[in-house]
Design a protein around this motif. Structure first.
Motif, PDB file in Angstrom:
ATOM      1  N   ASP A 157     -14.486   6.654 -26.348  1.00  0.00           N
ATOM      2  CA  ASP A 157     -15.319   7.847 -26.450  1.00  0.00           C
ATOM      3  C   ASP A 157     -16.730   7.500 -26.930  1.00  0.00           C
ATOM      4  OD1 ASP A 157     -13.092   9.215 -25.630  1.00  0.00           O
ATOM      5  OD2 ASP A 157     -12.598  10.016 -27.622  1.00  0.00           O
ATOM      6  N   ALA A 158     -16.826   6.522 -27.840  1.00  0.00           N
ATOM      7  CA  ALA A 158     -18.148   6.110 -28.321  1.00  0.00           C
ATOM      8  C   ALA A 158     -18.958   5.486 -27.189  1.00  0.00           C
ATOM      9  CB  ALA A 158     -17.991   5.118 -29.472  1.00  0.00           C
TER      10      ALA A 158
ATOM     11  N   GLU B  17     -18.617   6.099 -24.044  1.00  0.00           N
ATOM     12  CA  GLU B  17     -18.991   7.166 -23.110  1.00  0.00           C
ATOM     13  C   GLU B  17     -20.229   7.911 -23.614  1.00  0.00           C
ATOM     14  OE1 GLU B  17     -19.316   9.588 -19.946  1.00  0.00           O
ATOM     15  OE2 GLU B  17     -18.122   7.757 -20.128  1.00  0.00           O
ATOM     16  N   ARG B  18     -20.323   8.117 -24.927  1.00  0.00           N
ATOM     17  CA  ARG B  18     -21.514   8.752 -25.487  1.00  0.00           C
ATOM     18  C   ARG B  18     -22.754   7.891 -25.245  1.00  0.00           C
ATOM     19  NH1 ARG B  18     -17.917   9.885 -29.716  1.00  0.00           N
ATOM     20  NH2 ARG B  18     -18.902   8.377 -31.125  1.00  0.00           N
TER      21      ARG B  18
ATOM     22  N   GLN C 291     -23.780   8.300 -21.600  1.00  0.00           N
ATOM     23  CA  GLN C 291     -24.425   9.593 -21.388  1.00  0.00           C
ATOM     24  C   GLN C 291     -25.853   9.590 -21.930  1.00  0.00           C
ATOM     25  OE1 GLN C 291     -23.443  12.316 -19.704  1.00  0.00           O
ATOM     26  NE2 GLN C 291     -21.588  11.238 -19.081  1.00  0.00           N
ATOM     27  N   ALA C 292     -26.032   8.982 -23.091  1.00  0.00           N
ATOM     28  CA  ALA C 292     -27.372   8.929 -23.687  1.00  0.00           C
ATOM     29  C   ALA C 292     -28.330   8.127 -22.819  1.00  0.00           C
ATOM     30  CB  ALA C 292     -27.297   8.325 -25.094  1.00  0.00           C
TER      31      ALA C 292
ATOM     32  N   ALA D 178     -29.210   4.187 -28.188  1.00  0.00           N
ATOM     33  CA  ALA D 178     -27.882   4.769 -27.997  1.00  0.00           C
ATOM     34  C   ALA D 178     -26.822   3.990 -28.756  1.00  0.00           C
ATOM     35  CB  ALA D 178     -27.540   4.824 -26.515  1.00  0.00           C
TER      36      ALA D 178
ATOM     37  N   VAL E  98     -24.346   5.329 -32.357  1.00  0.00           N
ATOM     38  CA  VAL E  98     -22.880   5.400 -32.457  1.00  0.00           C
ATOM     39  C   VAL E  98     -22.279   4.203 -33.200  1.00  0.00           C
ATOM     40  CG1 VAL E  98     -22.728   6.722 -30.317  1.00  0.00           C
ATOM     41  CG2 VAL E  98     -22.435   4.231 -30.253  1.00  0.00           C
TER      42      VAL E  98
END
Length: 221
Positions: free
Chosen positions: A188-189, A191-192, A195-196, A206, A210
């Protein structure tokens, strides 16, 4: 709440080998099976280990084992042939039967043969390679249901295996839940971060936001 085997399998199907590998690094678990790769990079495998260990023949006749009819869905055939490249322990007849029985796949520390049948049926095989020479009269079954070594990793019956185009990892059954939790966090990290970056942020920014460089770092206790 403790996850049952069905929940573990479902969760692992949503994770990649890299997700799981990074999680095991964080947890201090050796589970990355070195040199064991899929016949086809599109293969995907998730299931629990059924183990068999081979040894070389001596004065006694060789044996390859008649076991495949007893295995079924969610099981992975894990064959320790001591990394031998000169004699196969898996071929066409085993592939056809395993596919019919919905066996999850096969992992071999050694080689397989009859690659075309595995590709035709889409049956996942992970091995050190393929070669045509039979193991009959060259290997013997030493044990089933006991710990084996696959790519330098100890695999016990019931352990979880995850395979994709990057290779295969083995997760000790007793630690599956904590591996899943860590792997989901890492996935999930990342993926963030993706996205960033897609939104115009720099990768450096980015990652910093995270805590990327600490995601896989070993955490005692």
């Amino acid at each position: 709440m403790t996850m049952d085997d069905h929940a573990v399998q479902a969760a692992l199907r949503e994770l990649s080998c890299t997700d799981v590998s990074d999680a095991m690094d964080r947890l201090g678990i050796n589970g990355q099976c070195l040199g064991i790769m899929p016949l086809d990079r599109t293969f995907r495998l998730v299931g629990q280990a059924w183990t068999l260990r081979y040894g070389p023949v001596g004065e006694d006749p060789g044996t390859v084992g008649d076991y495949i009819d007893d295995l079924g869905a969610a099981q992975v055939v894990v064959l320790d042939n001591q990394g031998r490249m000169d004699a196969t322990v898996w071929g066409d007849l085993l592939t056809s039967t395993a596919s019919r029985n919905n066996v999850a796949g096969t992992v071999i520390d050694g080689v397989c043969r009859d690659v075309d049948r595995a590709l035709e049926l889409g049956y996942p095989i992970y091995a050190r390679g393929n070669w045509m020479r039979t193991g009959k009269d060259r290997v013997r079954v030493e044990a089933t249901g006991e710990p084996v070594s696959i790519g330098g990793v100890r695999v016990e019956a019931g352990d979880w295996l995850v395979g994709d185009g990057d290779g295969v990892v083995s997760i000790p059954r007793a630690r599956a839940e904590e591996v899943i939790t860590a792997a989901e966090e890492i996935r999930d990290a990342e993926e963030r971060i993706r996205q960033a970056v897609a939104e115009g942020r720099t990768l450096r920014e980015a990652r910093s936001e995270v805590g990327y460089h600490r995601l896989q770092t070993y955490r005692a206790g």
